[in-house]
Design a protein around this motif. Structure first.
Motif, short mmCIF file in Angstrom:
data_model
loop_
_atom_site.label_atom_id
_atom_site.label_comp_id
_atom_site.label_asym_id
_atom_site.label_seq_id
_atom_site.Cartn_x
_atom_site.Cartn_y
_atom_site.Cartn_z
N LYS A 83 0.83 -1.21 0.00
CA LYS A 83 0.00 0.00 0.00
C LYS A 83 0.86 1.26 0.00
O LYS A 83 0.63 2.18 -0.80
N ARG A 84 1.88 1.29 0.87
CA ARG A 84 2.77 2.46 0.93
C ARG A 84 3.49 2.67 -0.40
O ARG A 84 3.61 3.80 -0.89
N ALA A 85 3.98 1.57 -0.98
CA ALA A 85 4.77 1.67 -2.21
C ALA A 85 3.93 2.17 -3.38
O ALA A 85 4.33 3.08 -4.11
N LEU A 86 2.75 1.59 -3.55
CA LEU A 86 1.94 1.93 -4.72
C LEU A 86 1.23 3.27 -4.58
O LEU A 86 0.92 3.93 -5.59
N GLU A 87 1.00 3.70 -3.35
CA GLU A 87 0.40 5.02 -3.16
C GLU A 87 1.37 6.14 -3.54
O GLU A 87 0.95 7.26 -3.81
N LYS A 88 2.67 5.82 -3.60
CA LYS A 88 3.65 6.80 -4.07
C LYS A 88 3.41 7.15 -5.53
O LYS A 88 3.82 8.22 -6.00
N SER A 143 11.57 -6.06 -3.79
CA SER A 143 11.82 -4.67 -3.43
C SER A 143 10.62 -3.83 -3.84
O SER A 143 9.88 -4.19 -4.76
N THR A 144 10.43 -2.70 -3.17
CA THR A 144 9.32 -1.83 -3.55
C THR A 144 9.55 -1.26 -4.95
O THR A 144 8.59 -1.00 -5.68
N VAL A 195 4.08 -3.35 -11.63
CA VAL A 195 2.68 -2.92 -11.63
C VAL A 195 2.44 -1.85 -12.69
O VAL A 195 1.50 -1.93 -13.49
N ASN A 196 3.29 -0.85 -12.73
CA ASN A 196 3.09 0.24 -13.69
C ASN A 196 3.29 -0.21 -15.13
O ASN A 196 2.62 0.29 -16.04
#
Length: 219
Positions: free
Chosen positions: A18-23, A103-104, A111-112
């Motif tokens: 959640k933290r990684a993708l919210e960036k 890794s994030t 994902v992107n």
């Protein structure tokens, strides 16, 4: 921005995701078990991250259950990287897998990349809620049967479907479909949506919801 579902029985992994993708400004919904997921909400998501090894229903079983219900990318999160496991996952309809621990940076990049590819592919076709949109021909079909939509009805359907899960007022829909300089009344949007609903009801489909009595969204 994309709507992403992450399912993993480890809360710490979900928090990291959640933290990684919210960036990247994505909206991330998390669940510790497939049992928490309502199947009718799956079309809301643009990508699904799915842990393989979970108690109860595992990732493989859940992927097999929902693959025919969604057309978004499904990425497995797994420590199982034997070729037989990977091939089995792909056979169930997975689009990719990310090896644990990850890794994030890798997570965000994978994902992107899939979201970019998905966006490119949907320039010509969109499969959603049991409907197939031919974006080039401006047609909607159900099981190969064309739905007789008018030009404006099709435009409303395409706009809402491309932005499924988001809420739009009659004015926003009218401007998006007819243009800001169009001469007309946004009230007609309600009439068009009534007609769309009647045409889709023939196929037992009802993807357009009314919100607050003054706005609409594609579920």
């Amino acid at each position: 921005m994309a709507n992403i579902l992450a399912v993993d029985d480890e809360p710490d992994i979900l928090a990291l995701i959640k933290r990684a993708l919210e960036k990247d400004s994505h909206l991330v919904t998390t669940a510790v078990s497939p049992d928490q997921i309502k199947l009718k909400t799956l079309n809301y998501f643009d990508l699904i991250l799915l842990d393989v090894m979970m108690p109860g229903m595992d990732g493989f079983a859940f992927c097999q259950k929902v693959r025919d219900l969604v057309d978004c990318p499904i990425l497995f999160l797994t420590a199982k990287t034997m070729e037989s496991d990977v091939m089995y996952g792909f056979g169930l309809g997975a689009d990719d897998y990310i090896k644990k621990p990850f890794s994030t940076g890798e997570l965000r990049a994978r994902v992107n990349a899939h979201l970019r590819r998905e966006k490119r592919e949907k320039r010509n076709a969109l499969h959603l809620s049991g409907l197939e949109f031919n974006l080039a021909a401006k047609e909607v079909t159900v099981n190969g049967q064309k739905i007789p939509l008018t030009k404006i009805e099709y435009g409303i359907c395409e706009f809402l479907a491309k932005n499924h899960g988001q809420v739009f007022s009659k004015e926003q829909i009218y401007d998006a479909v007819c243009g800001y300089d169009a001469e007309g009344d946004s009230f007609t949007v309600a009439v068009h949506i009534k007609n769309i609903r009647a045409k889709l009801a023939v196929y037992q489909l009802a993807p357009i919801s009314t919100v607050w009595g003054i706005a609409y969204k594609w579920d």
